[in-house]
Design a protein around this motif. Structure first.
Motif, PDB file in Angstrom:
ATOM      1  N   TYR A   1     -10.491   7.276   9.629  1.00  0.00           N
ATOM      2  CA  TYR A   1      -9.341   6.657   8.967  1.00  0.00           C
ATOM      3  C   TYR A   1      -9.090   5.240   9.491  1.00  0.00           C
ATOM      4  CZ  TYR A   1      -4.517   7.044   7.001  1.00  0.00           C
ATOM      5  OH  TYR A   1      -3.347   6.892   6.291  1.00  0.00           O
TER       6      TYR A   1
ATOM      7  N   ASN B   1      -4.271  12.234  -1.996  1.00  0.00           N
ATOM      8  CA  ASN B   1      -5.635  12.607  -1.659  1.00  0.00           C
ATOM      9  C   ASN B   1      -6.303  13.353  -2.807  1.00  0.00           C
ATOM     10  OD1 ASN B   1      -5.296  11.514   0.985  1.00  0.00           O
ATOM     11  ND2 ASN B   1      -4.070  13.317   1.478  1.00  0.00           N
TER      12      ASN B   1
ATOM     13  N   THR C   1       4.111   4.888   4.619  1.00  0.00           N
ATOM     14  CA  THR C   1       3.666   6.275   4.869  1.00  0.00           C
ATOM     15  C   THR C   1       4.703   6.993   5.728  1.00  0.00           C
ATOM     16  OG1 THR C   1       2.590   6.261   7.054  1.00  0.00           O
ATOM     17  CG2 THR C   1       1.338   5.303   5.227  1.00  0.00           C
TER      18      THR C   1
ATOM     19  N   ASP D   1       0.887  -1.173   0.000  1.00  0.00           N
ATOM     20  CA  ASP D   1       0.000   0.000   0.000  1.00  0.00           C
ATOM     21  C   ASP D   1       0.918   1.214   0.000  1.00  0.00           C
ATOM     22  OD1 ASP D   1      -1.326   2.251   1.310  1.00  0.00           O
ATOM     23  OD2 ASP D   1      -2.829   0.893   2.142  1.00  0.00           O
TER      24      ASP D   1
HETATM   25  N1  ARG Z   1      -3.943   9.150   2.110  1.00  0.00           N
HETATM   26  C1  ARG Z   1      -3.062   9.040   3.225  1.00  0.00           C
HETATM   27  C2  ARG Z   1      -2.161  10.295   3.308  1.00  0.00           C
HETATM   28  O1  ARG Z   1      -2.048  11.044   2.349  1.00  0.00           O
HETATM   29  C3  ARG Z   1      -2.170   7.820   3.175  1.00  0.00           C
HETATM   30  C4  ARG Z   1      -2.858   6.481   3.209  1.00  0.00           C
HETATM   31  C5  ARG Z   1      -1.942   5.362   3.584  1.00  0.00           C
HETATM   32  N2  ARG Z   1      -2.542   4.064   3.533  1.00  0.00           N
HETATM   33  C6  ARG Z   1      -3.386   3.550   4.448  1.00  0.00           C
HETATM   34  N3  ARG Z   1      -3.896   2.362   4.273  1.00  0.00           N
HETATM   35  N4  ARG Z   1      -3.693   4.241   5.547  1.00  0.00           N
HETATM   36  O2  ARG Z   1      -1.557  10.510   4.341  1.00  0.00           O
END
Ligand code: ARG
Length: 583
Positions: free
Chosen positions: A321, A121, A345, A116
């Protein structure tokens, strides 16, 4: 084919006998004076076997059958066993490696990995914060696939959340349709910021935005249409960037994909007593099963330990989340049966992942899936502060990549004033994007690093251009030789010079380094290996003439050069970096 390390380990295992579960390993030696490989197994087994480590090493060596591969192993220090590989072994190994499509990299036992990464976003430009996730995740996916694993790369796009109430309202009231055509993300970003400002000064605006959110959540046709259009526009931007970077995802399932399972997820957690009500919200608290220091649901302040629960449903009934990540993992486990799920991340999300992994373990104690949060530090500007544009805005990834290519083009023009424009622009893409990726992958991922154009685009030092240039210089030798095929694949190779053997040893390590990268998710090990390889080639080239050498040295050295170029190109490819034929 097997690596030298694997062969030595197998022989050593036979000599050691029952090690009582202690892994019998051989490492490549740090210091060439002590040989090429080294094992500390005698020191590890001395205690359980109640033996003197040096005496035990002696005993192991007496049973060890490696005379076909090495000089007689030596004991050093407190009980290290040192191996020096025979020149004849190196020559045979090199010949096999040069003829091997996989360049000596063994396939490892197959595992199924979900990775992942990137996960930007919707309605926001991808910024430097997504760089590391994108590059690291892609490198891990490439390396995993090459090692023989089944990899599912999954882009977990942030396409749901309270911001869409504001965005829907702003879309209806202040959207500039012409601007949306010219720069969709720029316009979405603008209306979001403007709406945010309006809400701050006018509570009526905030209420209106909330009302739009409720409408969206309850399936209002118009708002769903707007939301879908925002996703579509954002995805076009993401896809453009991924295409530029040569990055592909097997699946792109945004957060909203999991909405149908959120309620059931929360219900399951409530029924199992994992979550409970607290001030109207539903939360997961410590279950006291681990020591306080390791408990992700506790924090310590001056009065001692106190609860730090994870929210799975807010007081207004909305999920968050964590809920989404729980529904997501359940889906992934059902759908892909992974042995391991890797989340890439930034480090600020460490608590989220610790809590969410712990909740999953409580919810599905029978699940054997390994979970890894591969986190990374920040990118800093040369002033040591978070990397920003001159005007203080966050740097957009697209702009950064444009600048990289532009700067690379200048560097190439300086070195090759006569290169045709079209060729230069192709090469500039490879050099510019490669430089940015490499500079990001090279530092230890858990530290911050300083973004420096000058350093990353330099042809000297541990940089992508240095490695690409090493490749290009080898290719130039072959052009000069009239692209004559590397004859030595047929006629036997032979080496005599220390620099030749040093280079062969480095090449043999490719298959030893690669599998270790996934142990701790560190592509920087590959960067450092490639840098050492390029240096070993450089020393070889200084010491040994290639085209001017007599046969059979000439063919052997051409084979050595060709194989080095192939390993450099393959290694860079596994980092997502290309090589030009000229630069
Ligand atoms: N969209 C999130 C961000 O920009 C990251 C997502 C990471 N993946 C997950 N399964 N939480 O910080």
């Amino acid at each position: 084919m097997q690596t030298i390390q694997q062969i030595l380990e197998a022989r050593l295992r036979a000599a050691v006998g029952d090690s009582g579960g202690v892994p019998v390993t051989v490492q490549s030696a740090q210091d060439a004076r002590f040989g090429d490989y080294q094992s500390n197994i005698a020191m590890q087994l001395a205690k359980p076997r109640r033996a003197n480590p040096r005496a035990l090493a002696q005993e192991i060596i007496a049973k060890l059958d490696v005379s076909d591969l090495c000089e007689t192993p030596e004991i050093a220090g407190a009980g290290f066993i040192n191996f020096r590989i025979k020149p004849s072994t190196l020559i045979t190994h090199f010949a096999a490696l040069a003829a091997d499509e996989r360049l000596g990299v063994p396939t490892v036992p197959l595992r199924r990995l979900v990775i992942d990464f990137s996960s930007p976003n919707v309605a926001k430009p991808m910024h430097v914060g997504h760089i590391r996730s994108t590059f690291l995740g892609d490198a891990l996916a490439r390396i995993g696939r090459f090692l023989g694993h089944t990899v599912v790369s999954d882009n977990h796009i942030g396409d749901w959340g309270t911001q869409f109430g504001m965005l829907c309202f702003a879309w209806k009231t202040i959207l500039n349709k012409d601007a949306l055509v010219v720069d969709p993300i720029g316009e979405l970003e603008r209306i979001y910021k403007a709406q945010n400002e309006r809400c701050k000064s006018d509570p009526a605006q905030l209420d209106a935005a909330r009302a739009e959110l409720v409408k969206l959540q309850s399936g209002d046709k118009e708002n769903l249409g707007i939301w879908r259009e925002m996703i579509r526009l954002s995805q076009v931007q993401f896809d453009t960037i991924y295409a530029r970077l040569g990055i592909r995802f097997d699946v792109t399932l945004g957060e909203s994909f999991y909405n149908p399972w959120l309620k059931d997820t929360v219900t399951a957690l409530m029924e199992k007593g994992i979550a409970r009500e607290s001030d109207g919200a539903l939360c997961v608290f410590s279950d006291g099963s681990v020591p306080e220091k390791e408990d992700s649901f506790l924090i310590k302040d001056e009065n001692g330990w106190k609860d730090s629960p994870a929210l799975v449903q807010k007081a207004d009934g909305a999920s968050n989340y964590t809920t989404t990540d729980l529904a997501t993992i359940a889906y992934r486990v059902r759908e892909f049966s992974p042995d391991e799920i890797i989340y890439v991340t930034d480090g600020r999300q460490q608590l989220h992942f610790r809590q969410f992994f712990a909740i999953w373990r409580r919810w599905q104690p029978a699940s054997a899936v390994k979970l890894a949060h591969v986190w990374f530090g920040s990118i800093l500007g040369e002033d040591g502060k978070p990397f920003k544009t001159r005007s203080g805005d966050t740097v957009k990834l697209a702009d950064l990549l444009d600048e990289a290519v532009e700067r690379a083009s200048k560097v190439i023009a300086e070195k090759n004033p006569d290169m045709p424009e079209a060729e230069r622009s192709e090469i500039a893409k490879i050099i510019g994007l490669g430089a940015v990726k490499y500079a990001d992958l090279l530092p230890n991922r858990q530290g911050d690093y300083v973004f420096s154009w000058e350093k990353m685009l330099s042809f000297q030092g541990n940089t992508a251009p240095y490695l690409q240039n090493a490749y290009v210089r080898i290719r130039a030798i072959f052009r000069k030789a009239g692209n004559s095929p590397v004859t030595s694949h047929e006629s036997p190779v032979t080496f005599t010079e220390p620099a030749e053997f040093a280079l062969v040893k480095k090449l043999a390590q490719f298959g030893e380094v690669l599998p270790s990268i996934l142990d701790d998710y560190r592509p920087n090990l590959l960067c450092n290996y490639l840098f050492e390889l390029a240096n070993a080639y450089h020393s070889f080239y200084e010491a040994c003439p290639v085209l001017k050498a007599e046969e059979p040295a000439r063919s052997s050295r051409l084979a050595l050069s060709d194989t080095t170029a192939r390993v450099l190109a393959k290694g860079l490819d596994l980092l997502g970096i290309g090589v030009p034929e000229r630069m």
